[in-house]
Design an enzyme around this catalytic site. Sequence first.
Site, PDB file in Angstrom:
ATOM      1  N   THR A  49       0.821  -1.216   0.000  1.00 39.01           N
ATOM      2  CA  THR A  49       0.000   0.000   0.000  1.00 39.01           C
ATOM      3  C   THR A  49       0.854   1.266   0.000  1.00 39.01           C
ATOM      4  OG1 THR A  49      -1.522   1.259   1.401  1.00 39.01           O
ATOM      5  CG2 THR A  49      -0.095  -0.266   2.536  1.00 39.01           C
ATOM      6  N   ASP A  50       0.268   2.357  -0.461  1.00 35.77           N
ATOM      7  CA  ASP A  50       0.971   3.648  -0.386  1.00 35.77           C
ATOM      8  C   ASP A  50       1.042   4.166   1.048  1.00 35.77           C
ATOM      9  OD1 ASP A  50      -1.719   4.338  -0.029  1.00 35.77           O
ATOM     10  OD2 ASP A  50      -1.781   5.816  -1.652  1.00 35.77           O
ATOM     11  N   GLU A  51       0.231   3.590   1.950  1.00 40.14           N
ATOM     12  CA  GLU A  51       0.190   4.110   3.326  1.00 40.14           C
ATOM     13  C   GLU A  51       1.502   3.913   4.072  1.00 40.14           C
ATOM     14  OE1 GLU A  51      -3.257   3.502   5.647  1.00 40.14           O
ATOM     15  OE2 GLU A  51      -4.603   3.648   3.945  1.00 40.14           O
ATOM     16  N   TYR A  91      -2.122  -0.377  11.030  1.00 36.80           N
ATOM     17  CA  TYR A  91      -2.240  -1.058   9.726  1.00 36.80           C
ATOM     18  C   TYR A  91      -1.017  -0.786   8.862  1.00 36.80           C
ATOM     19  CZ  TYR A  91      -3.392  -1.532   4.782  1.00 36.80           C
ATOM     20  OH  TYR A  91      -3.330  -1.841   3.441  1.00 36.80           O
TER      21      TYR A  91
HETATM   22  P1  NAD Z   1      -9.750  -7.206   2.178  1.00 36.97           P
HETATM   23  O1  NAD Z   1      -9.754  -6.930   3.641  1.00 36.97           O
HETATM   24  O2  NAD Z   1     -10.979  -6.936   1.390  1.00 36.97           O
HETATM   25  O3  NAD Z   1      -9.394  -8.746   1.925  1.00 36.97           O
HETATM   26  C1  NAD Z   1      -8.386  -9.420   2.627  1.00 36.97           C
HETATM   27  C2  NAD Z   1      -8.564 -10.917   2.403  1.00 36.97           C
HETATM   28  O4  NAD Z   1      -7.487 -11.591   3.099  1.00 36.97           O
HETATM   29  C3  NAD Z   1      -9.866 -11.462   2.968  1.00 36.97           C
HETATM   30  O5  NAD Z   1     -10.462 -12.324   2.027  1.00 36.97           O
HETATM   31  C4  NAD Z   1      -9.434 -12.211   4.212  1.00 36.97           C
HETATM   32  O6  NAD Z   1     -10.277 -13.310   4.537  1.00 36.97           O
HETATM   33  C5  NAD Z   1      -8.039 -12.668   3.829  1.00 36.97           C
HETATM   34  N1  NAD Z   1      -7.177 -12.930   4.987  1.00 36.97           N
HETATM   35  C6  NAD Z   1      -7.020 -12.145   6.094  1.00 36.97           C
HETATM   36  N2  NAD Z   1      -6.143 -12.713   6.937  1.00 36.97           N
HETATM   37  C7  NAD Z   1      -5.705 -13.855   6.348  1.00 36.97           C
HETATM   38  C8  NAD Z   1      -4.778 -14.866   6.704  1.00 36.97           C
HETATM   39  N3  NAD Z   1      -4.108 -14.814   7.874  1.00 36.97           N
HETATM   40  N4  NAD Z   1      -4.571 -15.889   5.857  1.00 36.97           N
HETATM   41  C9  NAD Z   1      -5.249 -15.967   4.699  1.00 36.97           C
HETATM   42  N5  NAD Z   1      -6.149 -15.059   4.298  1.00 36.97           N
HETATM   43  C10 NAD Z   1      -6.376 -14.001   5.121  1.00 36.97           C
HETATM   44  O7  NAD Z   1      -8.511  -6.430   1.604  1.00 36.97           O
HETATM   45  P2  NAD Z   1      -8.310  -5.751   0.161  1.00 36.97           P
HETATM   46  O8  NAD Z   1      -8.816  -4.377   0.213  1.00 36.97           O
HETATM   47  O9  NAD Z   1      -8.767  -6.674  -0.893  1.00 36.97           O
HETATM   48  O10 NAD Z   1      -6.700  -5.646   0.137  1.00 36.97           O
HETATM   49  C11 NAD Z   1      -5.922  -6.725  -0.371  1.00 36.97           C
HETATM   50  C12 NAD Z   1      -4.463  -6.366  -0.234  1.00 36.97           C
HETATM   51  O11 NAD Z   1      -4.186  -5.190  -0.956  1.00 36.97           O
HETATM   52  C13 NAD Z   1      -4.018  -6.105   1.203  1.00 36.97           C
HETATM   53  O12 NAD Z   1      -2.732  -6.651   1.373  1.00 36.97           O
HETATM   54  C14 NAD Z   1      -3.994  -4.600   1.306  1.00 36.97           C
HETATM   55  O13 NAD Z   1      -3.037  -4.177   2.247  1.00 36.97           O
HETATM   56  C15 NAD Z   1      -3.595  -4.222  -0.104  1.00 36.97           C
HETATM   57  N6  NAD Z   1      -4.044  -2.913  -0.579  1.00 36.97           N
HETATM   58  C16 NAD Z   1      -5.364  -2.569  -0.491  1.00 36.97           C
HETATM   59  C17 NAD Z   1      -5.798  -1.348  -1.014  1.00 36.97           C
HETATM   60  C18 NAD Z   1      -7.250  -0.930  -0.962  1.00 36.97           C
HETATM   61  O14 NAD Z   1      -7.557   0.217  -1.292  1.00 36.97           O
HETATM   62  N7  NAD Z   1      -8.183  -1.796  -0.603  1.00 36.97           N
HETATM   63  C19 NAD Z   1      -4.870  -0.488  -1.605  1.00 36.97           C
HETATM   64  C20 NAD Z   1      -3.514  -0.866  -1.656  1.00 36.97           C
HETATM   65  C21 NAD Z   1      -3.132  -2.092  -1.157  1.00 36.97           C
HETATM   66  O1  DAU Z   2      -4.155   3.979   0.459  1.00 36.45           O
HETATM   67  C1  DAU Z   2      -4.381   2.605   0.341  1.00 36.45           C
HETATM   68  C2  DAU Z   2      -5.244   2.141   1.491  1.00 36.45           C
HETATM   69  O2  DAU Z   2      -6.562   2.604   1.243  1.00 36.45           O
HETATM   70  C3  DAU Z   2      -5.236   0.631   1.674  1.00 36.45           C
HETATM   71  O3  DAU Z   2      -3.937   0.218   2.011  1.00 36.45           O
HETATM   72  C4  DAU Z   2      -6.225   0.215   2.784  1.00 36.45           C
HETATM   73  O4  DAU Z   2      -6.263  -1.202   2.882  1.00 36.45           O
HETATM   74  C5  DAU Z   2      -7.584   0.750   2.411  1.00 36.45           C
HETATM   75  O5  DAU Z   2      -8.525   0.436   3.432  1.00 36.45           O
HETATM   76  C6  DAU Z   2      -7.535   2.257   2.197  1.00 36.45           C
HETATM   77  O6  DAU Z   2      -7.267   2.947   3.460  1.00 36.45           O
HETATM   78  P1  DAU Z   2      -8.014   4.309   3.832  1.00 36.45           P
HETATM   79  O7  DAU Z   2      -7.951   4.494   5.288  1.00 36.45           O
HETATM   80  O8  DAU Z   2      -7.537   5.423   2.967  1.00 36.45           O
HETATM   81  O9  DAU Z   2      -9.497   3.902   3.322  1.00 36.45           O
HETATM   82  P2  DAU Z   2     -10.935   4.148   3.969  1.00 36.45           P
HETATM   83  O10 DAU Z   2     -11.940   3.789   2.922  1.00 36.45           O
HETATM   84  O11 DAU Z   2     -11.078   3.520   5.305  1.00 36.45           O
HETATM   85  O12 DAU Z   2     -10.973   5.721   4.162  1.00 36.45           O
HETATM   86  C7  DAU Z   2     -10.774   6.594   3.059  1.00 36.45           C
HETATM   87  C8  DAU Z   2     -10.803   8.010   3.592  1.00 36.45           C
HETATM   88  O13 DAU Z   2     -12.125   8.310   4.024  1.00 36.45           O
HETATM   89  C9  DAU Z   2      -9.920   8.207   4.811  1.00 36.45           C
HETATM   90  O14 DAU Z   2      -9.366   9.519   4.759  1.00 36.45           O
HETATM   91  C10 DAU Z   2     -10.890   8.113   5.985  1.00 36.45           C
HETATM   92  C11 DAU Z   2     -12.182   8.647   5.401  1.00 36.45           C
HETATM   93  N1  DAU Z   2     -13.421   8.052   5.942  1.00 36.45           N
HETATM   94  C12 DAU Z   2     -13.523   6.708   5.975  1.00 36.45           C
HETATM   95  C13 DAU Z   2     -14.660   6.111   6.477  1.00 36.45           C
HETATM   96  C14 DAU Z   2     -14.779   4.602   6.535  1.00 36.45           C
HETATM   97  C15 DAU Z   2     -14.453   8.882   6.361  1.00 36.45           C
HETATM   98  O15 DAU Z   2     -14.365  10.122   6.307  1.00 36.45           O
HETATM   99  N2  DAU Z   2     -15.580   8.302   6.837  1.00 36.45           N
HETATM  100  C16 DAU Z   2     -15.724   6.935   6.932  1.00 36.45           C
HETATM  101  O16 DAU Z   2     -16.791   6.469   7.411  1.00 36.45           O
END
Ligand code: NAD
Ligand code: DAU
Length: 356
Positions: free
Chosen positions: A132-134, A158
Amino acid sequence: MILVTGGAGFIGTNFVLDWIASVGEPVLNLDKLTYAGNLENLASLAGDARHRFVQGDIGDTALVGRLLAENEVRAVVNFAAESHVDRSIHGPAAFVETNVVGTFGLLEAVRAYWGALPAERKSAFRFLHVSTDEVYGSLDAQAPAFTEQHRYEPNSPYSASKAASDHLVRAYHHTYGLPVVTTNCSNNYGPFHFPEKLIPLMIVNALAGKPLPVYGDGQQVRDWLYVGDHCSAIRRVLEAGQLGETYNVGGWNEKPNLEIVRTVCALLDEKRPRVDGKSYAEQIAYVTDRPGHDRRYAIDARKIERELGWKPAETFDTGIRKTVEWYLDHADWVARVQSGAYREWLSTNYGERESA
Ligand code: NAD
Ligand code: DAU
């Protein structure tokens, strides 16, 4: 075949579906099925021999080792993680357990398997770590976007746990020569996104007549990428990424949260107007900010474009429209996620198969 971990989560689901449709190579899908894993997402693959699902933990080194060997896996794509920042604030332990200790267990299994492969398969093997970019921390308003050289400065449990996993992956390359590549992507959105994250939460709350909770002043900036574009980037990095390198992936779509929420409301006003004729934006409610809330993320995605020729296909306008339409068309999916009924899918669909 390839091993995909976390393939029942949001991005993993999209990746598995896209991979089978576009590449067609069999996928072994290892997922623990936490609250975020939803096998119903993959129901369209039921009976398709190219998808095999195993419920299990990436930290279970013995299980992973057996799966790798039995299936002659040629590559691992590691999505499995705890992914929600707010949950990491309330309960960081699960994040350390899966993202750090789990990734370590996975790496150990992969190292043992890869080390014993014959030379040709050994050199072709890949471990792609999805991050992730975080991990880079927060940017000031005028600062340039994150490049791959930006120092790691994670601010939440996280992002700290993801940073730790990135460091382990890097170390396994440096020390053992494991053929790894890492992607650091910005915020994704699209189908199958669990409605705890900003965009799907706003859509489902709006339609349910509930408040739309905006943290703080709503001026935090995220860089949004349609999930299908993240999947195509991962495919490209898996195919042509340089070993040991990291690639930032982003959509050049920086937007403040409030603008995102207002855009979602405007699309819903157009496609499913409120019965009282008012805008869904009336439901916006400012709530207490997230502790330690990162102000701005922005990805400089020039390296992956220059070196691997990858660019996003969707603009934010096209991607958000598709996303809102998907949620409007999948009210049943939303209802089953919200009621928890989706968690019965494993026994409904696989109970008999497993015992056959
Ligand atoms: P998500 O939470 O929707 O899915 C995670 C999946 O991993 C789930 O199906 C869960 O059951 C599985 N899981 C959790 N713990 C596990 C374990 N110990 N063993 C096996 N499976 C397990 O997450 P997502 O949003 O699909 O993100 C997927 C990946 O991409 C993550 O590594 C996250 O850090 C990364 N990522 C997400 C975003 C985003 O915006 N969602 C952006 C950048 C990177
Ligand atoms: O940047 C990549 C990341 O983006 C991934 O690594 C994470 O897995 C993914 O969950 C996401 O993280 P964020 O914290 O940016 O996503 P989230 O959707 O939780 O929140 C997006 C923005 O919106 C953040 O600034 C918090 C804000 N927010 C979120 C929720 C859930 C609100 O203002 N209200 C809300 O109810």
